[in-house]
Motif scaffolding. Structure first.
Motif, PDB file in Angstrom:
ATOM      1  N   ASN A   2      -3.462  -2.496   3.551  1.00 51.92           N
ATOM      2  CA  ASN A   2      -3.942  -3.729   2.936  1.00 51.92           C
ATOM      3  C   ASN A   2      -3.259  -3.846   1.580  1.00 51.92           C
ATOM      4  OD1 ASN A   2      -5.504  -5.670   1.452  1.00 51.92           O
ATOM      5  ND2 ASN A   2      -7.164  -5.399   2.942  1.00 51.92           N
ATOM      6  N   THR A   3      -2.197  -4.665   1.539  1.00 50.91           N
ATOM      7  CA  THR A   3      -1.407  -4.753   0.311  1.00 50.91           C
ATOM      8  C   THR A   3      -2.203  -5.330  -0.848  1.00 50.91           C
ATOM      9  OG1 THR A   3      -0.536  -6.896   1.045  1.00 50.91           O
ATOM     10  CG2 THR A   3       0.765  -4.929   1.571  1.00 50.91           C
ATOM     11  N   ALA A   4      -3.153  -6.227  -0.571  1.00 51.70           N
ATOM     12  CA  ALA A   4      -3.972  -6.791  -1.655  1.00 51.70           C
ATOM     13  C   ALA A   4      -4.793  -5.702  -2.327  1.00 51.70           C
ATOM     14  CB  ALA A   4      -4.876  -7.885  -1.104  1.00 51.70           C
ATOM     15  N   ASN A   5      -5.379  -4.797  -1.540  1.00 55.19           N
ATOM     16  CA  ASN A   5      -6.146  -3.697  -2.119  1.00 55.19           C
ATOM     17  C   ASN A   5      -5.254  -2.742  -2.901  1.00 55.19           C
ATOM     18  OD1 ASN A   5      -8.503  -4.697  -1.050  1.00 55.19           O
ATOM     19  ND2 ASN A   5      -8.538  -3.292   0.703  1.00 55.19           N
ATOM     20  N   LEU A   6      -4.043  -2.517  -2.407  1.00 53.93           N
ATOM     21  CA  LEU A   6      -3.126  -1.626  -3.126  1.00 53.93           C
ATOM     22  C   LEU A   6      -2.780  -2.179  -4.501  1.00 53.93           C
ATOM     23  CD1 LEU A   6      -0.635  -0.569  -0.286  1.00 53.93           C
ATOM     24  CD2 LEU A   6      -2.489   0.776  -1.282  1.00 53.93           C
ATOM     25  N   VAL A   7      -2.528  -3.472  -4.562  1.00 55.48           N
ATOM     26  CA  VAL A   7      -2.216  -4.082  -5.853  1.00 55.48           C
ATOM     27  C   VAL A   7      -3.418  -4.011  -6.787  1.00 55.48           C
ATOM     28  CG1 VAL A   7      -1.597  -6.244  -7.000  1.00 55.48           C
ATOM     29  CG2 VAL A   7      -0.445  -5.577  -4.879  1.00 55.48           C
ATOM     30  N   ASP A   8      -4.612  -4.248  -6.243  1.00 54.17           N
ATOM     31  CA  ASP A   8      -5.816  -4.195  -7.084  1.00 54.17           C
ATOM     32  C   ASP A   8      -6.092  -2.782  -7.584  1.00 54.17           C
ATOM     33  OD1 ASP A   8      -6.129  -6.884  -6.644  1.00 54.17           O
ATOM     34  OD2 ASP A   8      -7.646  -6.644  -5.059  1.00 54.17           O
ATOM     35  N   MET A   9      -5.857  -1.790  -6.767  1.00 57.62           N
ATOM     36  CA  MET A   9      -6.193  -0.417  -7.119  1.00 57.62           C
ATOM     37  C   MET A   9      -5.130   0.253  -7.982  1.00 57.62           C
ATOM     38  SD  MET A   9      -7.707   0.881  -3.443  1.00 57.62           S
ATOM     39  CE  MET A   9      -7.829   2.564  -4.008  1.00 57.62           C
ATOM     40  N   HIS A  10      -3.836  -0.082  -7.738  1.00 62.10           N
ATOM     41  CA  HIS A  10      -2.769   0.676  -8.391  1.00 62.10           C
ATOM     42  C   HIS A  10      -1.997  -0.137  -9.421  1.00 62.10           C
ATOM     43  CE1 HIS A  10      -3.466   4.006  -5.621  1.00 62.10           C
ATOM     44  NE2 HIS A  10      -3.515   3.108  -4.643  1.00 62.10           N
ATOM     45  N   GLY A  11      -2.213  -1.436  -9.447  1.00 63.56           N
ATOM     46  CA  GLY A  11      -1.684  -2.278 -10.519  1.00 63.56           C
ATOM     47  C   GLY A  11      -0.226  -2.068 -10.844  1.00 63.56           C
ATOM     48  N   ALA A  12       0.016  -1.548 -12.053  1.00 67.61           N
ATOM     49  CA  ALA A  12       1.385  -1.406 -12.571  1.00 67.61           C
ATOM     50  C   ALA A  12       2.194  -0.337 -11.847  1.00 67.61           C
ATOM     51  CB  ALA A  12       1.346  -1.096 -14.066  1.00 67.61           C
ATOM     52  N   ALA A 155       3.894   8.068  -2.389  1.00 69.81           N
ATOM     53  CA  ALA A 155       2.935   7.663  -1.351  1.00 69.81           C
ATOM     54  C   ALA A 155       1.584   7.360  -1.976  1.00 69.81           C
ATOM     55  CB  ALA A 155       2.796   8.766  -0.302  1.00 69.81           C
ATOM     56  N   LEU A 156       0.955   6.323  -1.501  1.00 69.71           N
ATOM     57  CA  LEU A 156      -0.345   5.899  -2.004  1.00 69.71           C
ATOM     58  C   LEU A 156      -1.434   6.256  -0.998  1.00 69.71           C
ATOM     59  CD1 LEU A 156       0.618   2.347  -3.346  1.00 69.71           C
ATOM     60  CD2 LEU A 156       0.482   4.503  -4.626  1.00 69.71           C
ATOM     61  N   PRO A 157      -2.620   6.652  -1.479  1.00 65.71           N
ATOM     62  CA  PRO A 157      -3.730   6.981  -0.561  1.00 65.71           C
ATOM     63  C   PRO A 157      -4.357   5.714  -0.002  1.00 65.71           C
ATOM     64  CG  PRO A 157      -4.460   7.196  -2.828  1.00 65.71           C
ATOM     65  CD  PRO A 157      -3.000   6.867  -2.897  1.00 65.71           C
ATOM     66  N   VAL A 158      -3.900   5.327   1.171  1.00 66.68           N
ATOM     67  CA  VAL A 158      -4.403   4.095   1.779  1.00 66.68           C
ATOM     68  C   VAL A 158      -5.181   4.358   3.053  1.00 66.68           C
ATOM     69  CG1 VAL A 158      -2.565   2.696   0.805  1.00 66.68           C
ATOM     70  CG2 VAL A 158      -2.247   3.772   3.034  1.00 66.68           C
TER      71      VAL A 158
END
Length: 286
Positions: A2-12, A155-158
């Motif tokens: 979920n790219t929207a959640n990734l942007v919200d959680m990891h921001g910059a 890698a991001l925890p998704v």
């Protein structure tokens, strides 16, 4: 993914591809993996050559210069990519045979379609690319879904990627429920007896009773006893299970008395006396 959640959680810590509208062309619309790069302006043969190598679960990002004048990927190359272990393909350009790749299980994103195949053959692999205002290099991580494309250095925890191909599960043998064991309940024991015969029927597991041998029949003057052993049964008893209601050992059988002397018929006696008298008279008369 979920790219929207990734942007919200990891921001910059993430970058989003800007200014380009990518479309999905397979059944897998959400996928993620490490990046491998190819620069191939209208050179589908070079892209296909790259997809012939092991994919190792990576995502191939192809920079076609955003050209929609010729396709640099087709359904045959997508099928080859799936067989060789690629998880997805992102094309900054055009593809063709879109209907034929709908059932493919790897993700394919592109800017559009074109029926013509590109005629160029030259390209470069494993080089930094700039697409949609961000830099993409081999080894980075890319996350894609219907909302867009997000790139991260690590890698991001998704969790599990919805719509992506799940990792192969290790085969675990099923528990053996039908294994033959040597427990007493499952061990075949040869029968050593056929069972005893009773009035109620066959009793398994019992020994065969010895055959009863009756002594020679002993017929008395009264005719009331048949057999001579101490356990001899009286056949004259009219009980259930005996030979019937007829009394074989009684004093009468069918109206005849076997124990008494036979009676002489009176007619025969008189006839005999008359015959003897006649013979005597004839003799004396002479």
């Amino acid at each position: 993914v979920n790219t929207a959640n990734l942007v919200d959680m990891h921001g910059a810590n993430v970058q989003v591809v800007q200014g380009l509208q990518f479309n999905d062309y397979t059944m897998t619309t959400s996928f993620m993996g490490q990046i491998e790069t190819v620069s191939a302006m209208e050179a589908p043969s070079f892209v296909q050559q790259t997809l012939q190598s092991p994919g190792l679960g990576k995502i191939l990002v192809v920079d076609g210069g955003a050209s929609l004048n010729a396709a640099i990927l087709d359904s045959a190359a997508v099928g080859m990519a799936q067989q060789n272990g690629w998880k997805g393909i992102i094309v900054n350009g055009a593809i063709r045979n879109a209907d034929s790749m709908k059932s493919s299980q790897i993700g394919v994103k592109a800017l559009g379609t074109h029926p013509s195949r590109g005629q160029q053959t030259m390209g470069q692999r494993s080089m930094p690319l700039t697409i949609g205002g961000i830099n993409l290099s081999p080894g980075q991580w890319v996350y894609a879904d219907k909302d867009g494309i997000v790139v991260s250095q690590t890698a991001l925890p998704v969790g599990s990627a919805t719509g992506s191909i799940p990792p192969p599960q290790q085969y675990q043998p099923a528990a053996s429920t039908n294994t033959y064991n040597t427990a007493a309940s499952n061990t075949y024991t040869p029968p050593n007896a056929y069972g005893a015969q009773t009035q109620q029927g066959y009793t398994p597991g019992g020994a065969i009773p010895p055959t009863t041998t009756r002594q020679q029949s002993q017929y008395t003057s009264t005719g009331q006893q048949y057999g001579g052993s101490s356990s001899a049964q009286r056949y004259g008893q009219a009980s259930t299970g005996q030979y019937g209601s007829q009394k074989y050992g009684s004093s009468t059988y069918g109206g005849t008395n076997y124990g008494a002397k036979p009676k002489t018929s009176k007619k025969k006696l008189i006839s005999g006396v008359v015959f003897v008298s006649a013979v005597v008279w004839l003799c004396l008369g002479d």
